[in-house]
Enzyme design. Sequence first.
Site, PDB file in Angstrom:
ATOM      1  CG  PHE A 135      -1.881   1.226   1.076  1.00  0.00           C
ATOM      2  CD1 PHE A 135      -2.858   1.261   0.100  1.00  0.00           C
ATOM      3  CD2 PHE A 135      -1.696   2.339   1.876  1.00  0.00           C
ATOM      4  CE1 PHE A 135      -3.643   2.402  -0.075  1.00  0.00           C
ATOM      5  CE2 PHE A 135      -2.483   3.473   1.702  1.00  0.00           C
ATOM      6  CZ  PHE A 135      -3.460   3.500   0.725  1.00  0.00           C
ATOM      7  CG  ASP A 226      -3.144  -1.668   6.736  1.00  0.00           C
ATOM      8  OD1 ASP A 226      -4.147  -1.280   7.376  1.00  0.00           O
ATOM      9  OD2 ASP A 226      -2.656  -1.024   5.801  1.00  0.00           O
ATOM     10  CE  LYS A 269      -8.535   4.359   4.464  1.00  0.00           C
ATOM     11  NZ  LYS A 269      -7.469   5.282   4.913  1.00  0.00           N
ATOM     12  CG  PHE A 460      -1.155   8.474  -5.614  1.00  0.00           C
ATOM     13  CD1 PHE A 460      -0.045   7.885  -5.052  1.00  0.00           C
ATOM     14  CD2 PHE A 460      -2.260   8.712  -4.819  1.00  0.00           C
ATOM     15  CE1 PHE A 460      -0.032   7.532  -3.701  1.00  0.00           C
ATOM     16  CE2 PHE A 460      -2.268   8.350  -3.483  1.00  0.00           C
ATOM     17  CZ  PHE A 460      -1.143   7.772  -2.922  1.00  0.00           C
TER      18      PHE A 460
HETATM   19  N1  F0G Z   1      -3.551   1.196   4.883  1.00  0.00           N
HETATM   20  C1  F0G Z   1      -4.520   1.056   3.959  1.00  0.00           C
HETATM   21  C2  F0G Z   1      -4.878  -0.300   3.477  1.00  0.00           C
HETATM   22  C3  F0G Z   1      -5.160   2.191   3.458  1.00  0.00           C
HETATM   23  O1  F0G Z   1      -6.108   2.053   2.546  1.00  0.00           O
HETATM   24  C4  F0G Z   1      -4.788   3.476   3.940  1.00  0.00           C
HETATM   25  C5  F0G Z   1      -5.415   4.671   3.412  1.00  0.00           C
HETATM   26  C6  F0G Z   1      -3.782   3.557   4.901  1.00  0.00           C
HETATM   27  C7  F0G Z   1      -3.195   2.390   5.353  1.00  0.00           C
HETATM   28  C8  F0G Z   1      -3.315   4.875   5.445  1.00  0.00           C
HETATM   29  O2  F0G Z   1      -4.250   5.406   6.278  1.00  0.00           O
HETATM   30  O3  F0G Z   1      -5.016   7.490   5.118  1.00  0.00           O
HETATM   31  O4  F0G Z   1      -5.441   7.118   7.548  1.00  0.00           O
HETATM   32  O5  F0G Z   1      -3.155   7.599   6.738  1.00  0.00           O
HETATM   33  N2  F0G Z   1      -6.090   4.666   2.371  1.00  0.00           N
HETATM   34  C9  F0G Z   1      -6.816   5.768   1.780  1.00  0.00           C
HETATM   35  C10 F0G Z   1      -7.451   5.288   0.516  1.00  0.00           C
HETATM   36  C11 F0G Z   1      -6.027   7.012   1.618  1.00  0.00           C
HETATM   37  O6  F0G Z   1      -8.043   6.133  -0.173  1.00  0.00           O
HETATM   38  O7  F0G Z   1      -7.395   4.096   0.203  1.00  0.00           O
HETATM   39  P1  F0G Z   1      -4.477   7.001   6.429  1.00  0.00           P
END
Ligand code: F0G
Length: 468
Positions: A135, A226, A269, A460
Site C-alpha cells: 500500500f 494493517d 475506514k 498520485f
Molecule cells: N492502509 C490502507 C490499506 C489504506 O487504505 C490506507 C489509506 C492507509 C493504510 C493509510 O491510512 O489514510 O489514515 O493515513 N487509504 C486511503 C485510501 C487514503 O483512499 O485508500 P491514512
Amino acid sequence: MNAEIPSNSRIRRRSWAEPWKVKVVEPIRMTSRTEREAAIREAGYNTFLLRSEDVYIDLLTDSGTSAMSDSQWAGMMLGDEAYAGSRNFFHLERTIQDHYGYRFVVPTHQGRGAENILARIMIKPGDVVPGNMYFTTTRLHQELAGATFMDIIVREAHDPTCELPFKGNVDLDALAALIERVGADRIPYISLAATVNMAGGQPVSMANAREVHELAARHGIKVMLDATRAVENAYFIQQREPGYASKPVAEILREFCSYTDGCTMSGKKDALVNIGGWLALNDGNLYEEASNLVVVYEGLHTYGGMAGRDMEAMARGIVESVADDHIRARVGQVEYLGRKLIDAGVPVVRPIGGHAVYLDAKAFYPHLDQEQFPAQALAAYLYEDSGLRAMERGIVSAGRDPETGRHRHPALELVRLTIPRRVYTQAHMDLTAESVVAVHEERMTARGLRLVHEPRYLRFFQARFERL
Ligand code: F0G
C-alpha cells in the site's frame, strides 16, 4: 446478533438494506459538462486536485468520508479535551482491546501516523519487509526507515479476472523462500493487510492468516496487521470460509487479529470516523518505544493527534462497525454496484471487493500503453461524463523504483470507485453505473495522458497531466 446470514455473496434480493434511516442531508450539485471539462483540465487531470464542490458523486475514497451515527455525534459532545489522560482515550483503548484483542494501544492522527511509528521502532536499514501487496503510505514509511518491500501475495491477485474467494492471501511458499534467502534477522515483521486495497479489496482467509502466523513464529518474526479494513475482511470470511457462516463478524475479527502481533489502523475506514487511527501492540517493550516516539510525531500517548471528541466518536464507531447488519449492508452496496457493471459487460476486478469496485483500465482501454496512464485517463473521463470522482490505482500510484528511478509497472491498472459508508443511496449507485457504461461505450475514442508535474513522494496525490 446474527440471525440471518445470506448463504452466498451474490446479492440479488435486497437482503442487505441499510439498518439506518437518514436524519441529516448535505446538498450536492450537478454541474454542466463544459464546467467539468474546465475543472478537470485545471486540476491537471488529477481527481485529487478537483474541488469537492465541483463533484457530484464522490467515490474518490472511503477514507474519512463515512457518515457518523447519531450516537457518534452525541459522543462528540462528551469530548474530554484534557491534554493528558482524557476519559475518551480510556474508552477508546478499552474498545480496541475488546474488539481487536491487542494489549497496548497508541493513538495516532490517522493510519500513516501509526505506520511511521511502527516502521521507526522496528526497521533497521537494509531490512526486508514482506507483505501481501504494497500500500502506498505503508510501503513508503517502510522505505523511509531503510527497508525494501517484497510482495508475497498469491499470484492470482495480479489477475483481475480470476474469481478466487481469498485473493489477498499470502503465498506461503514465496514467504518461506524469502525468509530462507534473506534470513529471519533481516525481516523485522511481515506486513499483512486485511482486504488488500491495491488488489481490489480482496480478503485474506482465516486459514492463511493462521499459517502466516505459524510460519513467522517458527522464525521468530512478528506479523503486523494493517487492520484498516479488517472488519470487511471478517465479513468475507463469514460469507466464504467453511466453518464461519454462523459466527458473528465481531468474533471472526478477534480471531483474525489473534494471529498477529499488533496492527496499524486507519480509523477513517472501518471505524466510521472522519479522522483518527492507532497502533496496537502485544509486546510491552515495543509499546514502551512506540508510546515514547508518538510524543515526537503525533501528540501525547493519550491523544496522539486526536481531539477527545474524535476518540469518543471512534470508540463508538468501532462498536457499530462490527455489527453484522451494518457490515452486510455496507459490502452489499458495493456488490450491488459491481454486479450492475458486470452485467453491463464492463471489465472490473473479480470478485467484487469490500470497499470499492475496481475498473480494469487495461481491458477498458486496450489501445493505450501503460505509460499513457490509462487509469488516470479513465478517471478523468468519468468525471467529465457525470461529475463522478474516482481514483487511479495503477502506474501513477505505484510510483518509481527508488533504485532505478523508473516507473514501476504494476500488473493491475485500475480505477477505484470507492464507496463511503452510509453516505450514498441506491439511486446514486445506479447513476454511477450508468455513467461508467456511457464512458465504456465511447472507449475507443479515449486518449491517454502525459505527465507534466511529478512530486517526489506519493506522486498520485499531486501529479499533473495533459491530455495527449
Ligand atoms: N492502509 C490502507 C490499506 C489504506 O487504505 C490506507 C489509506 C492507509 C493504510 C493509510 O491510512 O489514510 O489514515 O493515513 N487509504 C486511503 C485510501 C487514503 O483512499 O485508500 P491514512
